[in-house]
Write an enzyme that holds these catalytic residues in place. Structure first.
Site, PDB file in Angstrom:
ATOM      1  N   LYS A 156       0.883  -1.258  -0.273  1.00  0.00           N
ATOM      2  CA  LYS A 156      -0.062   0.104   0.024  1.00  0.00           C
ATOM      3  C   LYS A 156       0.884   1.194  -0.022  1.00  0.00           C
ATOM      4  O   LYS A 156       1.666   1.393   1.024  1.00  0.00           O
ATOM      5  CB  LYS A 156      -0.969   0.097   1.276  1.00  0.00           C
ATOM      6  CG  LYS A 156      -1.870   1.101   1.098  1.00  0.00           C
ATOM      7  CD  LYS A 156      -2.451   1.616   2.206  1.00  0.00           C
ATOM      8  CE  LYS A 156      -1.705   2.825   2.878  1.00  0.00           C
ATOM      9  NZ  LYS A 156      -1.767   4.117   2.172  1.00  0.00           N
ATOM     10  N   GLU A 168      -1.220   7.344   0.236  1.00  0.00           N
ATOM     11  CA  GLU A 168      -2.656   7.819  -0.683  1.00  0.00           C
ATOM     12  C   GLU A 168      -2.119   9.068  -1.581  1.00  0.00           C
ATOM     13  O   GLU A 168      -2.729   9.514  -2.358  1.00  0.00           O
ATOM     14  CB  GLU A 168      -3.858   8.042   0.125  1.00  0.00           C
ATOM     15  CG  GLU A 168      -4.590   9.160   0.124  1.00  0.00           C
ATOM     16  CD  GLU A 168      -4.310  10.309   1.334  1.00  0.00           C
ATOM     17  OE1 GLU A 168      -3.324   9.921   2.447  1.00  0.00           O
ATOM     18  OE2 GLU A 168      -4.087  11.688   1.127  1.00  0.00           O
ATOM     19  N   GLY A 186       7.172   5.330   7.765  1.00  0.00           N
ATOM     20  CA  GLY A 186       6.420   6.330   8.168  1.00  0.00           C
ATOM     21  C   GLY A 186       6.516   7.255   9.587  1.00  0.00           C
ATOM     22  O   GLY A 186       7.583   6.838  10.283  1.00  0.00           O
ATOM     23  N   GLY A 194       3.696   3.705  13.385  1.00  0.00           N
ATOM     24  CA  GLY A 194       4.660   2.502  13.677  1.00  0.00           C
ATOM     25  C   GLY A 194       4.013   1.946  15.177  1.00  0.00           C
ATOM     26  O   GLY A 194       4.033   0.501  14.989  1.00  0.00           O
ATOM     27  N   GLU A 198      10.877   1.373  10.120  1.00  0.00           N
ATOM     28  CA  GLU A 198      11.622   2.413   9.801  1.00  0.00           C
ATOM     29  C   GLU A 198      10.886   3.796  10.001  1.00  0.00           C
ATOM     30  O   GLU A 198       9.921   4.172   9.096  1.00  0.00           O
ATOM     31  CB  GLU A 198      12.041   2.542   8.370  1.00  0.00           C
ATOM     32  CG  GLU A 198      13.577   3.041   8.204  1.00  0.00           C
ATOM     33  CD  GLU A 198      13.283   4.412   8.022  1.00  0.00           C
ATOM     34  OE1 GLU A 198      13.515   5.137   8.769  1.00  0.00           O
ATOM     35  OE2 GLU A 198      13.244   4.851   6.658  1.00  0.00           O
ATOM     36  N   CYS A 245      13.220  11.108   6.649  1.00  0.00           N
ATOM     37  CA  CYS A 245      13.753  10.822   8.041  1.00  0.00           C
ATOM     38  C   CYS A 245      14.952  10.916   8.478  1.00  0.00           C
ATOM     39  O   CYS A 245      15.255  11.184   9.647  1.00  0.00           O
ATOM     40  CB  CYS A 245      13.394   9.218   8.019  1.00  0.00           C
ATOM     41  SG  CYS A 245      14.236   8.408   6.884  1.00  0.00           S
TER      42      CYS A 245
HETATM   43  P1  NDP Z   1       2.083   8.327   8.172  1.00  0.00           P
HETATM   44  O1  NDP Z   1       2.918   7.572   9.276  1.00  0.00           O
HETATM   45  O2  NDP Z   1       0.666   8.426   8.782  1.00  0.00           O
HETATM   46  O3  NDP Z   1       1.709   7.369   6.922  1.00  0.00           O
HETATM   47  C1  NDP Z   1       2.810   6.448   6.288  1.00  0.00           C
HETATM   48  C2  NDP Z   1       1.959   5.283   5.428  1.00  0.00           C
HETATM   49  O4  NDP Z   1       0.970   4.591   6.662  1.00  0.00           O
HETATM   50  C3  NDP Z   1       0.946   5.660   4.627  1.00  0.00           C
HETATM   51  O5  NDP Z   1       0.775   4.814   3.602  1.00  0.00           O
HETATM   52  C4  NDP Z   1      -0.381   5.798   5.377  1.00  0.00           C
HETATM   53  O6  NDP Z   1      -1.649   6.054   4.716  1.00  0.00           O
HETATM   54  C5  NDP Z   1      -0.328   4.520   6.358  1.00  0.00           C
HETATM   55  N1  NDP Z   1      -0.993   4.361   7.514  1.00  0.00           N
HETATM   56  C6  NDP Z   1      -1.616   5.331   8.211  1.00  0.00           C
HETATM   57  N2  NDP Z   1      -2.131   5.038   9.153  1.00  0.00           N
HETATM   58  C7  NDP Z   1      -2.186   3.551   9.098  1.00  0.00           C
HETATM   59  C8  NDP Z   1      -2.473   2.360  10.206  1.00  0.00           C
HETATM   60  N3  NDP Z   1      -3.224   2.865  11.200  1.00  0.00           N
HETATM   61  N4  NDP Z   1      -2.114   1.442   9.684  1.00  0.00           N
HETATM   62  C9  NDP Z   1      -1.431   0.954   8.694  1.00  0.00           C
HETATM   63  N5  NDP Z   1      -1.245   2.028   7.770  1.00  0.00           N
HETATM   64  C10 NDP Z   1      -1.335   3.374   8.231  1.00  0.00           C
HETATM   65  O7  NDP Z   1       2.770   9.561   7.668  1.00  0.00           O
HETATM   66  P2  NDP Z   1       2.014  10.888   7.137  1.00  0.00           P
HETATM   67  O8  NDP Z   1       1.867  10.662   6.251  1.00  0.00           O
HETATM   68  O9  NDP Z   1       0.733  11.330   8.175  1.00  0.00           O
HETATM   69  O10 NDP Z   1       2.984  11.961   8.130  1.00  0.00           O
HETATM   70  C11 NDP Z   1       3.133  12.403   9.257  1.00  0.00           C
HETATM   71  C12 NDP Z   1       4.448  12.522   9.823  1.00  0.00           C
HETATM   72  O11 NDP Z   1       5.104  11.368   9.910  1.00  0.00           O
HETATM   73  C13 NDP Z   1       5.459  13.434   9.079  1.00  0.00           C
HETATM   74  O12 NDP Z   1       4.998  15.033   9.360  1.00  0.00           O
HETATM   75  C14 NDP Z   1       6.645  12.906   9.631  1.00  0.00           C
HETATM   76  O13 NDP Z   1       7.067  13.255  10.645  1.00  0.00           O
HETATM   77  C15 NDP Z   1       6.451  11.417   9.604  1.00  0.00           C
HETATM   78  N6  NDP Z   1       6.877  10.695   8.315  1.00  0.00           N
HETATM   79  C16 NDP Z   1       8.111   9.934   8.630  1.00  0.00           C
HETATM   80  C17 NDP Z   1       8.633   9.191   7.535  1.00  0.00           C
HETATM   81  C18 NDP Z   1      10.006   8.572   7.278  1.00  0.00           C
HETATM   82  O14 NDP Z   1      10.345   8.474   6.401  1.00  0.00           O
HETATM   83  N7  NDP Z   1      10.256   8.138   8.607  1.00  0.00           N
HETATM   84  C19 NDP Z   1       7.677   9.126   6.279  1.00  0.00           C
HETATM   85  C20 NDP Z   1       6.543   9.931   6.199  1.00  0.00           C
HETATM   86  C21 NDP Z   1       6.214  10.706   7.257  1.00  0.00           C
HETATM   87  P3  NDP Z   1      -2.402   7.012   3.943  1.00  0.00           P
HETATM   88  O15 NDP Z   1      -2.317   6.847   2.587  1.00  0.00           O
HETATM   89  O16 NDP Z   1      -3.599   7.316   4.579  1.00  0.00           O
HETATM   90  O17 NDP Z   1      -1.497   8.225   4.692  1.00  0.00           O
END
Ligand code: NDP
Length: 510
Positions: free
Chosen positions: A192, A195, A245, A250, A267, A301
């Site tokens: 997945k 979005e 994410g 996580g 990660e 990250c």
């Molecule tokens: P998220 O952690 O929310 O999203 C990452 C992925 O997880 C997306 O595909 C998201 O879907 C999915 N997801 C969201 N909720 C769930 C769940 N309950 N179970 C399984 N999968 C889920 O990141 P955001 O986009 O909201 O970003 C928010 C913050 O996260 C950023 O400001 C940053 O601080 C951090 N971040 C860190 C990253 C890294 O590389 N370490 C990468 C991205 C964000 P959906 O399509 O709905 O978003």
């Protein structure tokens, strides 16, 4: 702002029609069971880039069924390393062939500069090639020292069905840090993408098909974390979840995966420090600090968002950083000279700005930027290069992931104090040290609580080198042979040679 290097709109062509993205389930491209769709609007150019099917529970169920049946049927899981490696190498060649197309969609969906997107796609095909080499060379262990009548073997077997959940900041690169390693191991996958950035993962699915990877091995469901991502972490037919994410999501995944005791590899975020000693090569350090904070608009990250600079050189270092920051070309991501593009969403732009506003209210000094940036001819969301000093270690801007082009500067007097500041953090993804003294660098490398330490450099990565975090930055490793190991189970086979075992039930007692 005239004092910054703002790149305005280029003549580059934006596709006339949005990219149409569907789910890949059991080898066929499918609409959502309920017909739902969503659109992704470019954060830089304001146009609809992608129209995607919006997955629901039925679509996840179908994709997991396909992955499970394909894994259990066994042809893929038991294929030779040579065979699997051949598929991965083909995908790598196809990625190279499609580099321009993938990069354009990646740029339009994420707002990142086109030159950077192209470099990432190139890096991604290298990951597929490296994973292909692992497919051919992986092996278990044998134990020939268990006694003259015993031989032991440890077989490495694919863990099974893997859920791959990826974010929006490096959509094609991050899926390529996971999928080829899972495939090299013999796993099947349900992916997945975020979005906000679905298109390039869909293209990757097309390329996997074109390379001849059997139906059902790679499945893709588009849509939101709720319900798609969540269902991928709870389904009993999934053996492992690998996620990149936010730390919050996580932790939620660890909780939901615990119900079925799936393996979880994470990660997550970072608040990565770079410590600069007075004997450092300051020109290189300033350049690396500027790269570390503005690369991918700080939505990274590994962003080097926390600078800890020695008091003696702090003022000079901040001034040089501010001066160089002004030179970095911010603006239209489609212009090949742009180095920093748009912020992913208006909500995220507000979040970045809130961190800055709150720091200012708590007495911090804004040395540069600190507001949104308008780019002539574009309606998207951009944020100025921002440098903040006069901070205390307990402020949110110093401890939390801002995920924007915002640099926090702290100062130190002694190595002890610097290491104390580095380790006084919830995160532990990466850390860096700048000094011409090898002893300083080595002491720092050994004592910094981080998954990666860079000395006199920042953010260099190689497929051969493992990547991941300690503390709240994650668990498990990607890349290197460790990245493959995540997708393998160890099976112990213990063999007796000859009928030498003394009977447990003594014949005299029968
Ligand atoms: P998220 O952690 O929310 O999203 C990452 C992925 O997880 C997306 O595909 C998201 O879907 C999915 N997801 C969201 N909720 C769930 C769940 N309950 N179970 C399984 N999968 C889920 O990141 P955001 O986009 O909201 O970003 C928010 C913050 O996260 C950023 O400001 C940053 O601080 C951090 N971040 C860190 C990253 C890294 O590389 N370490 C990468 C991205 C964000 P959906 O399509 O709905 O978003």
């Amino acid at each position: 702002m005239s004092e910054l290097n703002v790149v305005s709109i280029s003549e580059a062509q934006i596709p006339a029609e949005p990219f149409e993205a569907r789910h890949l389930i059991g080898g066929s491209w499918q609409e959502s069971a309920d017909g739902a769709v969503f659109e992704r609007v470019s954060p830089s150019h304001g146009t609809v880039v992608t129209r995607a099917c919006k997955g629901g529970l039925k679509d996840v169920d179908a994709a997991i069924s396909a992955a499970r049946e394909t894994f259990d049927q066994g042809d893929w899981a038991r294929a030779s390393g040579k065979e699997r490696s051949g598929f991965l190498l083909k995908v790598a060649d196809l990625i190279d062939r499609e580099r321009e197309r993938i990069a354009l969609l990646e740029t339009l969906e994420s707002g990142k500069p086109i030159s950077q997107a192209k470099a990432e796609i190139e890096g991604a095909s290298d990951l597929w090639r490296y994973a292909a080499s692992l497919a051919r060379t992986m092996h278990g262990e044998s134990h020939n020292s268990l006694g003259s009548d015993m031989l032991g073997m440890v077989l490495k077997e694919p863990i099974g069905v893997v859920s791959i959940i990826t974010p929006w900041n490096f959509p094609f690169l991050i899926v390529s840090q996971k999928l080829p390693f899972a495939l090299a191991a013999g796993c099947t996958a349900v992916i997945k993408p975020s979005e906000m950035t679905p298109a390039t993962t869909v293209i990757l699915g097309e390329l996997c098909q074109e390379a001849g990877i059997p139906d059902g091995v790679v499945n893709i469901v588009l849509g939101y974390g709720d319900p798609v991502g969540a269902a991928m972490t709870t389904d009993t037919r999934v053996d492992m979840v690998t996620f990149t994410g936010s730390t919050g999501v996580g932790k939620a995944i660890v909780k939901s995966a615990a119900q079925t005791l799936k393996k979880v590899s994470l990660e997550l975020g970072g608040k990565n420090p770079q410590v600069i000693f007075p004997d450092a090569d300051l020109e290189s350090a300033v350049d690396a600090v500027v790269f570390g904070i503005y690369f991918n608009a700080g939505e990274c990250c590994n962003s080097g968002s926390r600078i800890i600079v020695h008091e003696e050189i702090a003022e000079e270092f901040i001034q040089r950083t501010v001066d160089l920051s002004r030179e970095v070309p911010f603006g239209d991501p489609l212009d090949p000279s742009t180095k920093v593009g748009a912020i992913i969403t208006p909500e995220h732009q507000n979040k970045i700005d809130t961190y800055v506003r709150e720091a200012v209210e708590s007495g911090a000094d804004v040395r540069l930027g600190g507001a949104s940036l308008s780019v002539p001819g574009l309606t998207g969301h951009f944020y100025q290069p921002t440098v903040i000093s006069n901070l205390k270690n307990d402020m949110p801007i110093v401890r939390e992931e801002v995920f924007g082009p915002v640099l926090s500067v702290l100062t130190f007097k002694t190595l002890e104090e610097a290491i104390g500041l580095v380790n006084d953090a919830e995160y532990g993804l990466s850390a860096g040290v700048w000094s011409e003294n090898v002893h300083t660098c080595l002491e720092f490398a050994r004592r910094a609580q981080a998954g990666t330490v860079w000395t006199n450099t920042w953010m260099d990565g190689f497929p051969e080198m493992p990547f991941g975090g300690v503390k709240e930055s994650g668990q498990g490793r990607e890349l290197g042979k460790y990245g493959l190991d995540e997708f393998l189970e160890a099976k112990t086979v213990t063999m007796r040679i000859g009928r030498t075992r003394a009977p447990w039930v003594d014949p005299r007692d029968r």
